[in-house]
Design an enzyme around this catalytic site. Structure first.
Site, PDB file in Angstrom:
ATOM      1  N   HIS A 206      -7.424  -5.786  -0.443  1.00  0.00           N
ATOM      2  CA  HIS A 206      -6.229  -5.004  -0.098  1.00  0.00           C
ATOM      3  C   HIS A 206      -5.592  -5.538   1.185  1.00  0.00           C
ATOM      4  CE1 HIS A 206      -3.976  -1.255  -0.419  1.00  0.00           C
ATOM      5  NE2 HIS A 206      -4.156  -1.062   0.878  1.00  0.00           N
TER       6      HIS A 206
ATOM      7  N   TRP B  58      -9.548   0.124  -5.926  1.00  0.00           N
ATOM      8  CA  TRP B  58      -9.035   1.447  -5.544  1.00  0.00           C
ATOM      9  C   TRP B  58      -7.578   1.603  -5.995  1.00  0.00           C
ATOM     10  CZ3 TRP B  58     -10.782   5.977  -4.551  1.00  0.00           C
ATOM     11  CH2 TRP B  58     -10.143   6.884  -3.705  1.00  0.00           C
TER      12      TRP B  58
ATOM     13  N   LYS C 263       4.319   2.032  -2.321  1.00  0.00           N
ATOM     14  CA  LYS C 263       4.767   3.216  -3.067  1.00  0.00           C
ATOM     15  C   LYS C 263       6.201   3.514  -2.613  1.00  0.00           C
ATOM     16  CE  LYS C 263       0.133   5.224  -2.009  1.00  0.00           C
ATOM     17  NZ  LYS C 263      -0.824   4.532  -2.800  1.00  0.00           N
TER      18      LYS C 263
ATOM     19  N   SER D 285       0.828  -1.204   0.000  1.00  0.00           N
ATOM     20  CA  SER D 285       0.000   0.000   0.000  1.00  0.00           C
ATOM     21  C   SER D 285       0.867   1.260   0.000  1.00  0.00           C
ATOM     22  CB  SER D 285      -0.927  -0.076   1.212  1.00  0.00           C
ATOM     23  OG  SER D 285      -2.066   0.683   0.983  1.00  0.00           O
TER      24      SER D 285
HETATM   25  C1  GTR Z   1      -5.453   4.587   1.203  1.00  0.00           C
HETATM   26  C2  GTR Z   1      -4.797   5.344   0.104  1.00  0.00           C
HETATM   27  C3  GTR Z   1      -4.028   4.392  -0.726  1.00  0.00           C
HETATM   28  C4  GTR Z   1      -3.165   3.451   0.090  1.00  0.00           C
HETATM   29  C5  GTR Z   1      -3.765   3.088   1.437  1.00  0.00           C
HETATM   30  C6  GTR Z   1      -2.793   2.594   2.506  1.00  0.00           C
HETATM   31  O1  GTR Z   1      -6.407   5.288   1.880  1.00  0.00           O
HETATM   32  O2  GTR Z   1      -5.822   5.962  -0.625  1.00  0.00           O
HETATM   33  O3  GTR Z   1      -3.282   5.110  -1.660  1.00  0.00           O
HETATM   34  O4  GTR Z   1      -1.922   3.967   0.249  1.00  0.00           O
HETATM   35  O5  GTR Z   1      -4.428   4.138   2.039  1.00  0.00           O
HETATM   36  O6  GTR Z   1      -1.618   2.882   2.491  1.00  0.00           O
HETATM   37  O7  GTR Z   1      -3.263   1.923   3.405  1.00  0.00           O
END
Ligand code: GTR
Length: 423
Positions: free
Chosen positions: A399, A349, A262, A258
């Protein structure tokens, strides 16, 4: 509870909510999840230099175009990392044991101080390596979201300041340490909050102040945000790992999920000592192409998390086509080292297709550098690992980081870092 304790408790509760909420997001409404509504877009060519010339040799890439692309990501996306390894940086192994995890692993806990000041910013690294290893082992390095004590129910893991013992091991599902060491790998992890707490507009904590000039209180325009700081912390962890006798510093795999996916990509792009890079469900600002505007968009991420990127990234809110880069070029910065992009089918997402396409469009750079690049021209089906130098995998489910993800990380690492899959 006395007043300071109450304050600390309220602060940690608020922080806890801040940290949990985004991670457990569903698919927010009002965004595009329909492939037929992806706008027409054309991607910048990673091999077309700013002066209009086409890059045709590995040397031209390395000496001129790669630095140019790196600078574009610094200038417009993540911000420039203003410091390298600080002079006063040092570490202290404060705990180690030969018989962790039922005898499977050696455990080491190391405090890394970023300056000579004991009270300055610092991070605690937790390291497990296989007990039966004869020499240094390839090692996964990943930041964790909730504290080192949450990755495994091991009572010897030091609690972070103000940490809660009742959540010890609660993230075990994401960190199958026993499987990792049984497959001959080490695992090093750090709570990302040690490097920079994930809080909007608080530039006074974490490592940012280490780089401030006199009178400065926040990063300047075009300088690092939180992703830049976390990535920098990973490089400092590698500085330590390169010196650890149980770790093979030339085979460190940087992985993240997540926002931390990045981060692993940006870290691997900047620091060529990382042998292999893995991003899991990294989405917008990670592996996914921004121009597709599928799921999370540049505007949305810059609004929810204005502190993650450099201020200049906000110029591209609703204006993705003007970005001088897209995320396939981030992956191309990792070339020719192996990179694995992992997505989850229900995690729209994060735009699984956009993550695949980004991996695929990095291929010309990998091919120019003499590798096979991305072997699959079409997006593969579920559970089908593409294990060319640019790898890709789509897992069923949402996720998260699951056992299946780790199975894939290990299989990919075995293939590319010279371990056999039967080990
Ligand atoms: C979300 C965000 C994502 C992702 C995620 C996380 O809300 O929109 O880009 O990075 O958080 O890191 O848990």
């Amino acid at each position: 509870m006395n007043a300071p304790a109450l304050l600390r408790w309220t602060a940690s509760l608020t922080l806890g909510l801040l940290l949990i909420a985004p991670e457990s997001m569903a698919q927010p409404e009002g965004f595009n999840y329909d492939e037929s509504k992806v706008p027409d877009y054309s991607l910048p060519d990673p091999l077309l230099a700013e002066d209009g010339s086409k890059v045709t040799s590995a040397d031209e890439w390395r000496l001129s175009r790669r630095p140019e692309v790196l600078r574009l990501f610094e200038d417009y996306v993540y911000g420039k990392t203003p410091i390298g390894r600080p002079e006063g940086m040092r570490w202290e192994v404060f705990e180690s044991s030969e018989g962790a995890i039922g005898g499977l692993a050696r455990r080491k806990q190391v405090r890394i101080f970023f300056s000579e000041d004991d009270n300055g910013p610092r991070m605690d690294l937790l390291l497990y390596t296989p007990s039966n290893a004869e020499g240094p082992v390839p090692t996964f390095l990943g930041l964790n979201f909730r504290g080192n004590h949450t990755v495994f129910p091991d009572p010897a893991i030091r609690l972070p300041e103000g940490g809660d013992d009742s959540v010890r091991g609660e993230r075990r599902g994401r960190w199958p340490v026993d499987t990792i060491v049984s497959n001959g790998y080490g695992l090093a992890t750090i709570w990302y909050h040690d490097i920079d707490p994930d809080v909007k507009d608080q530039w006074s904590d974490g490592v940012h102040p280490l780089a401030y000039a006199e009178g400065q209180s926040e990063p300047g325009s075009g300088e690092w945000g939180s992703i830049g700081a976390w990535a920098w912390g990973l490089s400092r962890a590698l500085d330590y790992l390169e010196t650890d006798d149980h770790v093979d510093g030339s085979r460190v795999i940087v992985m993240g999920h997540s926002r931390l996916g990045k981060t692993s990509l940006w870290s691997g792009a900047q620091d060529e000592r990382f042998a292999l890079v893995i991003s899991n469900d990294s989405g917008c600002g990670g592996a996914a192409l921004s121009r597709r505007r599928f799921g999370e968009t540049v505007e949305r991420i810059n609004t929810s998390f204005p502190h993650w990127f450099t201020d200049r990234f906000k110029r591209f809110n609703g204006n993705e086509d003007e970005l001088p880069v897209d995320q396939h070029m981030l992956i191309s910065l990792i070339a020719p080292r192996p990179v694995l992009v992992c997505s989850a089918e229900e995690d729209l997402w994060a735009d699984p297709r956009g993550e695949y396409l980004s991996a695929k469009h990095a291929s010309p750079v990998y091919e120019l550098l003499g590798t096979d690049g991305m072997a699959s021209r079409e997006m593969p089906g579920l559970n089908e690992l593409i294990s060319s130098t640019i790898g890709y995998h789509l897992r069923p489910g949402g996720h998260d980081v699951t056992d299946r993800d780790w199975e894939v990380f290990i299989e990919f690492a075995n293939r590319h870092l010279g371990r056999s899959n039967s080990q």
